[in-house]
Design a protein around this motif. Sequence first.
Motif, PDB file in Angstrom:
ATOM      1  N   ILE A  36      -0.636  -2.679  -2.454  1.00  0.00           N
ATOM      2  CA  ILE A  36      -0.139  -1.347  -2.097  1.00  0.00           C
ATOM      3  C   ILE A  36      -1.188  -0.286  -2.441  1.00  0.00           C
ATOM      4  O   ILE A  36      -1.469   0.610  -1.651  1.00  0.00           O
ATOM      5  CB  ILE A  36       1.179  -1.030  -2.849  1.00  0.00           C
ATOM      6  CG1 ILE A  36       2.256  -2.086  -2.560  1.00  0.00           C
ATOM      7  CG2 ILE A  36       1.664   0.378  -2.513  1.00  0.00           C
ATOM      8  CD1 ILE A  36       3.033  -1.889  -1.298  1.00  0.00           C
ATOM      9  N   GLN A  39      -3.933  -0.296  -0.045  1.00  0.00           N
ATOM     10  CA  GLN A  39      -3.450  -0.396   1.343  1.00  0.00           C
ATOM     11  C   GLN A  39      -4.084  -1.558   2.087  1.00  0.00           C
ATOM     12  O   GLN A  39      -4.633  -1.399   3.171  1.00  0.00           O
ATOM     13  CB  GLN A  39      -3.688   0.919   2.091  1.00  0.00           C
ATOM     14  CG  GLN A  39      -2.827   2.045   1.571  1.00  0.00           C
ATOM     15  CD  GLN A  39      -3.041   3.324   2.357  1.00  0.00           C
ATOM     16  OE1 GLN A  39      -3.242   3.307   3.562  1.00  0.00           O
ATOM     17  NE2 GLN A  39      -3.002   4.453   1.669  1.00  0.00           N
ATOM     18  N   LYS A  64      -1.282   2.743   8.127  1.00  0.00           N
ATOM     19  CA  LYS A  64      -0.422   3.676   7.389  1.00  0.00           C
ATOM     20  C   LYS A  64       0.198   2.918   6.217  1.00  0.00           C
ATOM     21  O   LYS A  64       0.611   1.770   6.391  1.00  0.00           O
ATOM     22  CB  LYS A  64       0.722   4.185   8.281  1.00  0.00           C
ATOM     23  CG  LYS A  64       0.280   4.926   9.514  1.00  0.00           C
ATOM     24  CD  LYS A  64       1.468   5.241  10.413  1.00  0.00           C
ATOM     25  CE  LYS A  64       1.979   3.976  11.096  1.00  0.00           C
ATOM     26  NZ  LYS A  64       3.000   4.234  12.128  1.00  0.00           N
ATOM     27  N   PRO A  65       0.306   3.552   5.034  1.00  0.00           N
ATOM     28  CA  PRO A  65       0.897   2.855   3.884  1.00  0.00           C
ATOM     29  C   PRO A  65       2.329   2.396   4.151  1.00  0.00           C
ATOM     30  O   PRO A  65       2.755   1.365   3.617  1.00  0.00           O
ATOM     31  CB  PRO A  65       0.855   3.904   2.766  1.00  0.00           C
ATOM     32  CG  PRO A  65       0.473   5.201   3.392  1.00  0.00           C
ATOM     33  CD  PRO A  65      -0.163   4.903   4.704  1.00  0.00           C
ATOM     34  N   GLU A  66       3.075   3.108   5.016  1.00  0.00           N
ATOM     35  CA  GLU A  66       4.465   2.736   5.304  1.00  0.00           C
ATOM     36  C   GLU A  66       4.571   1.327   5.897  1.00  0.00           C
ATOM     37  O   GLU A  66       5.621   0.692   5.800  1.00  0.00           O
ATOM     38  CB  GLU A  66       5.111   3.717   6.303  1.00  0.00           C
ATOM     39  CG  GLU A  66       5.071   5.163   5.884  1.00  0.00           C
ATOM     40  CD  GLU A  66       3.818   5.873   6.405  1.00  0.00           C
ATOM     41  OE1 GLU A  66       2.785   5.809   5.692  1.00  0.00           O
ATOM     42  OE2 GLU A  66       3.855   6.479   7.480  1.00  0.00           O
ATOM     43  N   LEU A  67       3.501   0.865   6.516  1.00  0.00           N
ATOM     44  CA  LEU A  67       3.552  -0.466   7.122  1.00  0.00           C
ATOM     45  C   LEU A  67       3.821  -1.547   6.076  1.00  0.00           C
ATOM     46  O   LEU A  67       4.354  -2.602   6.393  1.00  0.00           O
ATOM     47  CB  LEU A  67       2.233  -0.768   7.852  1.00  0.00           C
ATOM     48  CG  LEU A  67       1.992  -0.002   9.155  1.00  0.00           C
ATOM     49  CD1 LEU A  67       0.577  -0.249   9.661  1.00  0.00           C
ATOM     50  CD2 LEU A  67       3.003  -0.400  10.212  1.00  0.00           C
ATOM     51  N   GLU A  69       5.795  -1.239   3.452  1.00  0.00           N
ATOM     52  CA  GLU A  69       7.120  -1.117   2.838  1.00  0.00           C
ATOM     53  C   GLU A  69       7.993  -2.306   3.220  1.00  0.00           C
ATOM     54  O   GLU A  69       8.118  -2.645   4.397  1.00  0.00           O
ATOM     55  CB  GLU A  69       7.803   0.190   3.289  1.00  0.00           C
ATOM     56  CG  GLU A  69       7.246   1.413   2.587  1.00  0.00           C
ATOM     57  CD  GLU A  69       7.807   2.726   3.156  1.00  0.00           C
ATOM     58  OE1 GLU A  69       8.764   2.670   3.942  1.00  0.00           O
ATOM     59  OE2 GLU A  69       7.251   3.790   2.799  1.00  0.00           O
ATOM     60  N   GLU A  92       0.424  -2.400  13.400  1.00  0.00           N
ATOM     61  CA  GLU A  92       1.849  -2.662  13.629  1.00  0.00           C
ATOM     62  C   GLU A  92       2.186  -3.908  12.823  1.00  0.00           C
ATOM     63  O   GLU A  92       1.390  -4.852  12.805  1.00  0.00           O
ATOM     64  CB  GLU A  92       2.055  -2.932  15.119  1.00  0.00           C
ATOM     65  CG  GLU A  92       3.353  -2.437  15.700  1.00  0.00           C
ATOM     66  CD  GLU A  92       3.499  -2.861  17.143  1.00  0.00           C
ATOM     67  OE1 GLU A  92       2.551  -2.649  17.930  1.00  0.00           O
ATOM     68  OE2 GLU A  92       4.558  -3.422  17.467  1.00  0.00           O
ATOM     69  N   HIS A  94       5.749  -6.286  11.529  1.00  0.00           N
ATOM     70  CA  HIS A  94       7.189  -6.496  11.435  1.00  0.00           C
ATOM     71  C   HIS A  94       7.460  -7.853  10.800  1.00  0.00           C
ATOM     72  O   HIS A  94       6.817  -8.828  11.173  1.00  0.00           O
ATOM     73  CB  HIS A  94       7.837  -6.522  12.818  1.00  0.00           C
ATOM     74  CG  HIS A  94       7.433  -5.400  13.713  1.00  0.00           C
ATOM     75  ND1 HIS A  94       7.918  -4.133  13.578  1.00  0.00           N
ATOM     76  CD2 HIS A  94       6.569  -5.364  14.762  1.00  0.00           C
ATOM     77  CE1 HIS A  94       7.383  -3.359  14.513  1.00  0.00           C
ATOM     78  NE2 HIS A  94       6.550  -4.065  15.235  1.00  0.00           N
TER      79      HIS A  94
END
Length: 97
Positions: A36, A39, A64-67, A69, A92, A94
Amino acid sequence: MNKSLLLAALATLLSLPVQAADSQPLSRGEVRMVDIASQKITLRHGPISSIGMPPMTMVFEVEKPELLEGISVGDRVDFQAKQQANRFIVTELHVTK
Ligand SMILES: [Cu+2]
């Protein structure tokens, strides 16, 4: 062929690579490490057609750091990556069930 038709055909040809890049299928991977703070994510990944990369285990940066999460070691993921010079960046990500 008149000039406007020729220009239209040329515009269509020039737009093709952009459309192809947008419709690249996601690549498969398995999370080996998540960092984290810096990144970064280590993935054992299948072929990445968008950048012509064979299967391997490697470290990616994330766009993006949100990826990162909710991403845990051992998760199977679908992802998209791009290459910028010698950097590989996940754009991206998922978790697949
Ligand atoms: Cu790789």
